[in-house]
Design a protein around this motif. Structure first.
Motif, PDB file in Angstrom:
ATOM      1  N   ILE A   3     -32.636  -7.822  -2.335  1.00 52.14           N
ATOM      2  CA  ILE A   3     -32.774  -8.356  -3.676  1.00 52.14           C
ATOM      3  C   ILE A   3     -33.415  -7.478  -4.738  1.00 52.14           C
ATOM      4  CG2 ILE A   3     -35.104  -9.354  -3.164  1.00 52.14           C
ATOM      5  CD1 ILE A   3     -32.074 -10.981  -5.187  1.00 52.14           C
ATOM      6  N   GLN A   4     -34.390  -6.798  -4.321  1.00 53.64           N
ATOM      7  CA  GLN A   4     -34.859  -5.876  -5.419  1.00 53.64           C
ATOM      8  C   GLN A   4     -33.889  -4.854  -6.055  1.00 53.64           C
ATOM      9  OE1 GLN A   4     -35.989  -5.836  -2.387  1.00 53.64           O
ATOM     10  NE2 GLN A   4     -35.960  -3.663  -1.689  1.00 53.64           N
ATOM     11  N   ASN A   5     -33.224  -4.238  -5.141  1.00 52.62           N
ATOM     12  CA  ASN A   5     -32.033  -3.620  -5.848  1.00 52.62           C
ATOM     13  C   ASN A   5     -30.860  -3.909  -6.339  1.00 52.62           C
ATOM     14  OD1 ASN A   5     -33.466  -1.490  -4.273  1.00 52.62           O
ATOM     15  ND2 ASN A   5     -32.069  -1.655  -2.355  1.00 52.62           N
ATOM     16  N   ILE A   6     -30.606  -5.309  -5.973  1.00 56.95           N
ATOM     17  CA  ILE A   6     -29.447  -6.336  -6.887  1.00 56.95           C
ATOM     18  C   ILE A   6     -30.089  -6.339  -8.452  1.00 56.95           C
ATOM     19  CG2 ILE A   6     -28.561  -8.254  -7.062  1.00 56.95           C
ATOM     20  CD1 ILE A   6     -28.427  -8.262  -3.994  1.00 56.95           C
ATOM     21  N   LYS A 140     -39.605   1.301  -2.477  1.00 57.34           N
ATOM     22  CA  LYS A 140     -39.550   0.067  -2.879  1.00 57.34           C
ATOM     23  C   LYS A 140     -40.255  -0.709  -3.656  1.00 57.34           C
ATOM     24  CE  LYS A 140     -38.864  -4.134   0.049  1.00 57.34           C
ATOM     25  NZ  LYS A 140     -38.819  -4.817   1.418  1.00 57.34           N
ATOM     26  N   TRP A 141     -41.818  -0.200  -3.460  1.00 56.49           N
ATOM     27  CA  TRP A 141     -42.712  -0.686  -4.354  1.00 56.49           C
ATOM     28  C   TRP A 141     -42.384  -0.419  -5.884  1.00 56.49           C
ATOM     29  CZ3 TRP A 141     -45.421   2.455  -7.545  1.00 56.49           C
ATOM     30  CH2 TRP A 141     -45.436   3.928  -7.051  1.00 56.49           C
ATOM     31  N   LEU A 142     -41.838   0.722  -6.080  1.00 52.47           N
ATOM     32  CA  LEU A 142     -41.617   1.120  -7.660  1.00 52.47           C
ATOM     33  C   LEU A 142     -40.277   0.342  -8.068  1.00 52.47           C
ATOM     34  CD1 LEU A 142     -42.157   3.099  -9.786  1.00 52.47           C
ATOM     35  CD2 LEU A 142     -40.690   4.897  -8.913  1.00 52.47           C
ATOM     36  N   VAL A 148     -39.981  -6.294 -12.247  1.00 53.29           N
ATOM     37  CA  VAL A 148     -41.090  -6.965 -13.000  1.00 53.29           C
ATOM     38  C   VAL A 148     -41.237  -6.661 -14.235  1.00 53.29           C
ATOM     39  CG1 VAL A 148     -43.376  -7.991 -12.940  1.00 53.29           C
ATOM     40  CG2 VAL A 148     -42.341  -7.536 -10.703  1.00 53.29           C
ATOM     41  N   ALA A 149     -41.307  -5.089 -14.588  1.00 51.09           N
ATOM     42  CA  ALA A 149     -41.675  -4.839 -15.851  1.00 51.09           C
ATOM     43  C   ALA A 149     -40.192  -5.219 -16.606  1.00 51.09           C
ATOM     44  CB  ALA A 149     -41.950  -3.459 -15.837  1.00 51.09           C
ATOM     45  N   PHE A 150     -38.971  -5.054 -16.157  1.00 52.73           N
ATOM     46  CA  PHE A 150     -37.704  -5.262 -16.917  1.00 52.73           C
ATOM     47  C   PHE A 150     -37.819  -6.836 -17.199  1.00 52.73           C
ATOM     48  CE2 PHE A 150     -36.114  -0.871 -15.076  1.00 52.73           C
ATOM     49  CZ  PHE A 150     -36.711  -0.342 -16.345  1.00 52.73           C
TER      50      PHE A 150
END
Length: 280
Positions: A3-6, A140-142, A148-150
């Motif tokens: 999901i974080q990559n999507i 992954k953490w980055l 979150v920032a975007f």
């Protein structure tokens, strides 16, 4: 894909889509134009569209014809739904293909749908594999931190943009109310003027008719009074041909002239009768 990559793909393709729109506008307009719906350098429709395409159409990556047709269907559907939703939510048509042949409600058209289909094939076959490799290199953490920032920045941008659009619509509504009031006042003034003019014309016509009737009545009375001169008056006029009254000089002159013309007419008639009798 995780999901974080999507989510990161959404921001990447949203940014690349914004760059594409800016480049297109630069070629067309010869100047920088922020073509995005938001204030920031991102076009969400590109982010959503490309993520949907690569998620759903990756299994057809090796079937070029089918990939192209499905890309057209997906992008056309997404563009129409987005245009329709923005139009209904904010009462503005953000793009309009009405003048382009084979369009649907001005939201989509065949020429651009064909172009989007080709672009999606290019993305699925060439661009996305490269970006996918780059994203997988990011820890992954980055990736989560970037998401979150975007996400915060786009949330703020959406809030500001929506507020500005609503305020703009309110201003337009107020301007429309003022313009409508101007029109109402103008129409009322025009209606009053028209009514006054028409009533004035009708009143003037009635007065004119009444005046003409009264004038005819007075003219008849006037002539009757001129003809009704008693013998005493006739005698006085003949006896005092240079008589001048102190009052009503104009009427006296007219009466005197009338009596004189009447006397001349009578004299001429007698002369004609006498001549006619003599000729017999």
């Amino acid at each position: 894909m995780e999901i974080q990559n999507i989510i990161l793909y959404f921001f990447i393709y949203g940014f690349l889509g914004w760059c594409t729109e800016v480049a297109y506008a630069a070629v067309k307009e010869r100047k920088f134009v922020n073509r995005g719906f938001l204030n920031g350098p991102i076009c969400p429709i590109y982010g959503v569209g490309v993520v949907i395409v690569v998620q759903l159409l990756d299994p057809y990556a090796h079937q070029l014809g089918l990939l192209y047709l499905l890309s057209i269907v997906l992008t056309t559907t997404l563009e129409w739904l987005t245009g329709f939703a923005l139009d209904k939510l904010f009462h503005h048509k953000w793009w309009d293909y009405s003048e382009v042949p084979f369009n649907l409600n001005g939201y989509v058209c065949i020429p651009f749908s064909a172009a989007w289909g080709a672009a999606c094939v290019f993305v699925v076959k060439i661009v996305h594999p490269l970006i996918c490799k780059l994203v997988l290199l990011v820890p992954k953490w980055l990736t989560i931190g970037e998401d979150v920032a975007f996400g915060i920045s786009i949330f703020v941008d959406i809030s500001v943009t929506v507020a500005a659009i609503l305020k703009f619509n309110k201003r337009l509504e107020k301007m429309e109310e003022i313009a409508a009031e101007f029109h109402r006042i103008s129409d009322q003034i025009g209606s009053d003027i028209y009514k006054s003019v028409m009533e004035g014309m009708e009143r003037q016509e009635r007065i004119k008719e009444q005046t003409e009737a009264r004038k005819e009545e007075l003219r008849g009375m006037y002539l009757e009074l001129q003809k009704r001169s008693p013998r005493m008056t006739t005698r006085m006029l003949r006896a005092f041909p240079k008589m001048q009254p102190r009052l009503y000089k104009e009427q006296f002159g007219r009466l005197k002239e009338f009596r004189r013309s009447e006397w001349l007419a009578t004299k001429a008639l007698k002369k004609a009768r006498k001549a006619a009798k003599k000729n017999k």
